[in-house]
Scaffold this active site. Structure first.
Site, mmCIF file in Angstrom:
data_model
loop_
_atom_site.group_PDB
_atom_site.id
_atom_site.type_symbol
_atom_site.label_atom_id
_atom_site.label_comp_id
_atom_site.label_asym_id
_atom_site.label_seq_id
_atom_site.Cartn_x
_atom_site.Cartn_y
_atom_site.Cartn_z
ATOM 1 N N GLU A 50 -3.211 15.674 -7.791
ATOM 2 C CA GLU A 50 -2.454 16.561 -6.914
ATOM 3 C C GLU A 50 -3.020 17.974 -6.972
ATOM 4 O O GLU A 50 -3.319 18.493 -8.045
ATOM 5 C CB GLU A 50 -0.986 16.628 -7.334
ATOM 6 C CG GLU A 50 -0.170 17.503 -6.371
ATOM 7 C CD GLU A 50 1.190 17.945 -6.908
ATOM 8 O OE1 GLU A 50 1.531 17.602 -8.056
ATOM 9 O OE2 GLU A 50 1.903 18.645 -6.171
ATOM 10 N N ASP A 115 -1.757 28.734 -21.482
ATOM 11 C CA ASP A 115 -1.730 29.916 -20.644
ATOM 12 C C ASP A 115 -1.418 31.102 -21.541
ATOM 13 O O ASP A 115 -0.349 31.171 -22.138
ATOM 14 C CB ASP A 115 -0.619 29.721 -19.603
ATOM 15 C CG ASP A 115 -0.563 30.846 -18.602
ATOM 16 O OD1 ASP A 115 -0.024 30.618 -17.509
ATOM 17 O OD2 ASP A 115 -1.034 31.965 -18.904
ATOM 18 N N ASP A 117 -0.753 34.986 -21.681
ATOM 19 C CA ASP A 117 -0.358 36.033 -20.753
ATOM 20 C C ASP A 117 -0.212 37.339 -21.519
ATOM 21 O O ASP A 117 0.506 37.388 -22.523
ATOM 22 C CB ASP A 117 0.992 35.626 -20.159
ATOM 23 C CG ASP A 117 1.366 36.459 -18.970
ATOM 24 O OD1 ASP A 117 1.869 35.888 -17.989
ATOM 25 O OD2 ASP A 117 1.162 37.692 -19.031
ATOM 26 N N SER A 166 -7.472 33.960 -15.716
ATOM 27 C CA SER A 166 -6.477 33.429 -14.786
ATOM 28 C C SER A 166 -6.464 34.160 -13.453
ATOM 29 O O SER A 166 -5.881 33.698 -12.488
ATOM 30 C CB SER A 166 -5.077 33.529 -15.402
ATOM 31 O OG SER A 166 -4.652 34.886 -15.390
ATOM 32 N N ARG A 169 -3.673 38.694 -15.481
ATOM 33 C CA ARG A 169 -3.563 39.362 -16.778
ATOM 34 C C ARG A 169 -3.638 38.393 -17.939
ATOM 35 O O ARG A 169 -2.971 38.568 -18.949
ATOM 36 C CB ARG A 169 -2.241 40.120 -16.827
ATOM 37 C CG ARG A 169 -1.112 39.201 -16.475
ATOM 38 C CD ARG A 169 0.214 39.875 -16.438
ATOM 39 N NE ARG A 169 1.227 38.831 -16.337
ATOM 40 C CZ ARG A 169 2.213 38.832 -15.451
ATOM 41 N NH1 ARG A 169 2.352 39.838 -14.608
ATOM 42 N NH2 ARG A 169 3.068 37.844 -15.424
ATOM 43 N N VAL A 171 -5.583 34.428 -19.639
ATOM 44 C CA VAL A 171 -6.587 33.368 -19.586
ATOM 45 C C VAL A 171 -5.907 32.009 -19.681
ATOM 46 O O VAL A 171 -4.796 31.889 -20.175
ATOM 47 C CB VAL A 171 -7.607 33.486 -20.747
ATOM 48 C CG1 VAL A 171 -8.452 34.719 -20.599
ATOM 49 C CG2 VAL A 171 -6.923 33.450 -22.093
#
Lengths: 271, 429
Positions: A50, A115, A117, A166, A169, A171
């Site tokens: 998807e 993730d 952030d 990303s 801000r 990766v």
């Protein structure tokens, strides 16, 4: 040290003009397809994947799927998405999920994705906050990547780790090993918890509780952090530079070390 | 279980003696006998009581701590379930006998499978409580008889790869650090097992094990977590299978009402049926928050008023609560919009970024599920708050000192505060 802000380099209003160029000249379609096809070993692995697109004006479309690299290319060049999310590999072609008997359409495999952030570090950086990033606080990201990459490689034995910026801000790390793609929901949350050390919301002052002795994971992570600490914390973030900051630091220290520092002030002032 | 209705008078007493050789089991084989409807119902209800107690004790006390074990033992005794290898069980004349207790354990487990196999939530709950119960019984087995433990593992075909001495000595320091309750000299003598980390998730999750190359290094005494993992996998598969045969069972009119009553019993109060829609006005919320809201919601409301914003976890927990107490979708949109506008969000941004998720909560978007407010269990155990969050359960997630101060500021009596703060919520797993 320049703050990297939108004013200097990037203007969202110009995307409608730039994106078509990007998707025709720059986007690495063949590498992208080669990765997600995984050598064609499992039948229909790419076809059952998807994709979700975020288009202009925040229109979000799910359940996109493609039969081949050229189908993917054509569609992306037609839609010019602002953002692309790679979803799971399903039991059937996502674009046909409505034709499948209810309950049969299921997510089967997905890479393990982390993730990181920058806003999660707002309480230990004073140079920026929220969506801003600069070269001073980006060091935190470097440290985080090194810690996580080592743990994924050495502790979990994951060999295929893809690190990407990303776009804003932080990766992302995509772990693509077969074992990772087949992990259950419980296993994924267990891995995340194994790697978690900072716990607590606004109502917790001391968000890190260390055991004695410390676990090898923490030990290895500390070894990664140590060389960066003086220049990051003491120089660029200047954590001992203001009374407020000093108090914040003291609130985090263990009781026994605080007591010792009162008994032997000379020893502790000689930093 | 046989529901054919044909009378089968052949009971096999010898087979039973073997079947119930231990005080615990993996529930691999379903029972094959006839029982009366009365016994069917009693067994099921009593096991449900047991599992609910397991759940409650698990939230109030650290799992496997002494008070936890004592409470669980008391409950098992009270409800006549097996809990410990008893030396002279088979000869005992006390009724119910150990054999009868084990038979009840066996049958009641399978009955509850019927009631708890239907949805993800039910299955998850059932598996969690059965695992906690199994963990307790296994630890009792280990404690009272090492031989019986070996026998039990062997009978259930469980064996694991051992770590060689060379590997052990090269990793000595790390093994000591990660198995913190085991001291240096002991590590040398201890048997260590190497299992794929996916088979030892509980140890991995709590970082109580050394990991290398995807393998968990387990000292012998932690073997219970691997066994538990096995138990969970088997039970999970079994429940999926049971769900498929359920229509046949449900067509039996004698059983259907009981089974459906059983699976709803654990949920407690049902806030999914909207009884109070439109009975609350937005002006009332501030005063209601101090008079009638639970602490977590009062906390969230204040954080929202103070910073004109809440992160996702807080929006979900508080938003669903407001829906539960009767706010309509229009009221909710107005409430959140007016608050967020006072902050950094303009109407446009609100409509784009936040309105969708509010409508989603009310079942007006996406797959249109009308979400129910979170139960305390869900608030305590899932979606832990981190930096910048105000959701969660203050009794569980706040620093005890801060919690005390807050309760004092709300004018709770000192004896009340002591009662709350003495309960060791923060260290319960």
């Amino acid at each position: 040290m320049q703050k990297i802000t939108s004013a200097n380099n990037y203007d969202q209003a110009s995307l409608p003009d730039l994106l078509p160029l990007y998707y025709r000249r720059v986007f690495p379609f063949s590498q992208y397809y080669r990765w997600l096809n995984y050598g064609g070993v499992t039948k229909n692995y790419f076809q059952n994947r998807e994709f979700s697109f975020t288009l202009k004006d925040d229109i979000y479309v799910r359940y996109q799927s493609f039969g081949s690299q050229s189908e993917l290319e054509k569609e992306m060049q037609k839609m010019n998405p602002y953002k692309i999310d790679i979803g799971a590999v399903y039991s059937h072609r996502p674009s046909q999920h409505n034709t499948v008997k209810s309950g049969s359409f299921q997510a089967l495999e997905k890479e393990l994705v982390f993730d990181i952030d920058m806003t999660d570090y707002d309480d230990v950086r004073s140079c920026c906050s929220a969506a801003d990033i600069c070269s001073k606080c980006w060091t935190l990201m470097t440290i985080a990547i090194r810690i996580l990459d080592r743990a994924l490689r050495e502790d979990f034995g994951f060999r295929h780790r893809l690190w990407v910026y990303s776009g804003r801000r932080g990766v992302h790390c995509w772990v693509c090993d077969e074992a990772a793609r087949k992990l259950s929901v419980t296993a994924r949350s267990a891995v995340a918890e194994y790697l978690s050390l900072v716990k607590g919301g606004e109502d917790t002052v001391k968000k890190v509780q260390l055991s004695d002795p410390i676990h090898p994971l923490i030990q290895e992570s500390l070894a990664v952090i140590e060389p960066y600490f003086p220049s990051y914390a003491l120089d660029s973030q200047d954590i001992l530079g203001s009374k407020e900051s000093v108090e914040k630091v003291l609130a985090l220290m263990p009781e026994d070390i605080l007591c010792q520092s009162l008994i032997n002030p000379v020893q502790f002032n000689a930093v | 279980m046989q529901f054919s209705g044909r009378r089968n008078k052949k009971l096999i007493p010898d087979h039973h003696a073997e079947l119930y050789g231990h005080c615990l089991q993996f529930y691999g084989q379903p029972p094959v006998e006839n029982i009366s409807l009365a016994e069917f119902e009693t067994f099921a209800v009593e096991r449900l009581k047991l599992l609910k107690t397991v759940e409650n004790i698990g939230v109030s006390y650290v799992k496997m701590s002494d008070p936890y074990k004592k409470k669980l033992e008391d409950e098992l005794k009270k409800l006549h379930f097996p809990y410990r290898p008893a030396a002279d069980d088979l000869k005992s004349q006390i009724v119910p006998t150990e054999h009868e207790k084990r038979r009840k354990d066996h049958i009641s487990h399978f009955i509850l499978r019927l009631a708890y196999c239907q949805t993800e939530d039910l299955r998850r709950w059932f598996i969690q409580q059965e695992m906690d119960l199994f963990r307790y019984r296994f630890s009792e087995l280990q404690y009272y008889s090492k031989d019986k433990e070996k026998e039990f593992l062997k009978e259930n075909h469980l064996h694991y790869d051992t770590v060689s001495d060379e590997e052990k000595s090269s990793l000595m320091d790390k093994l000591i650090r990660s198995s913190f309750y085991v001291s240096g000299p002991k590590v040398q003598d201890l048997e260590f097992y190497k299992v794929p980390f996916q088979d030892a998730l509980d140890l991995v999750r709590s970082r109580k094990v050394f990991l290398r190359g995807g393998f968990a290094f387990i000292p012998h005494q932690e073997i219970v977590t691997i066994v538990l993992n096995d138990f969970r996998t088997r039970l999970s598969k079994a429940l999926a299978l049971t769900a498929r045969s359920l229509p046949v069972v449900q067509s039996d009119e004698r059983l259907q009402p009981l089974l459906s009553h059983l699976s709803h019993a654990y949920v407690g109060q049902d806030y999914s049926i909207q009884k109070n829609i439109g009975k609350i006005s937005l002006e009332q919320i501030d005063s209601l928050s101090t008079k009638s809201f639970p602490l977590c919601m009062r906390h969230l409301h204040k954080a929202l008023r103070d910073s004109h914003h809440l992160r996702h976890g807080g929006r979900m927990q508080y938003g669903l609560f407001l829906k539960g107490i009767g706010l309509t979708l229009e009221q909710a949109l107005q409430f959140w919009r007016s608050e967020f506008i006072k902050g950094k969000v303009d109407t446009d941004k609100f409509d784009k970024a936040y309105a969708y998720s509010i409508r989603h909560m009310f079942g007006k978007e996406g797959k249109r599920t009308d979400y129910t407010p979170y139960s305390c269990m869900k608030v305590i155990l899932s979606n832990l708050p981190s930096q910048g969050d105000y959701h969660g359960c203050p009794f569980r997630h706040s620093d005890p000192e801060l919690l005390k101060q807050k309760l004092q500021s709300y004018k709770i009596s000192p004896s009340g505060i002591n009662q709350v703060c003495l309960r060791d919520f923060n260290s319960a797993e």
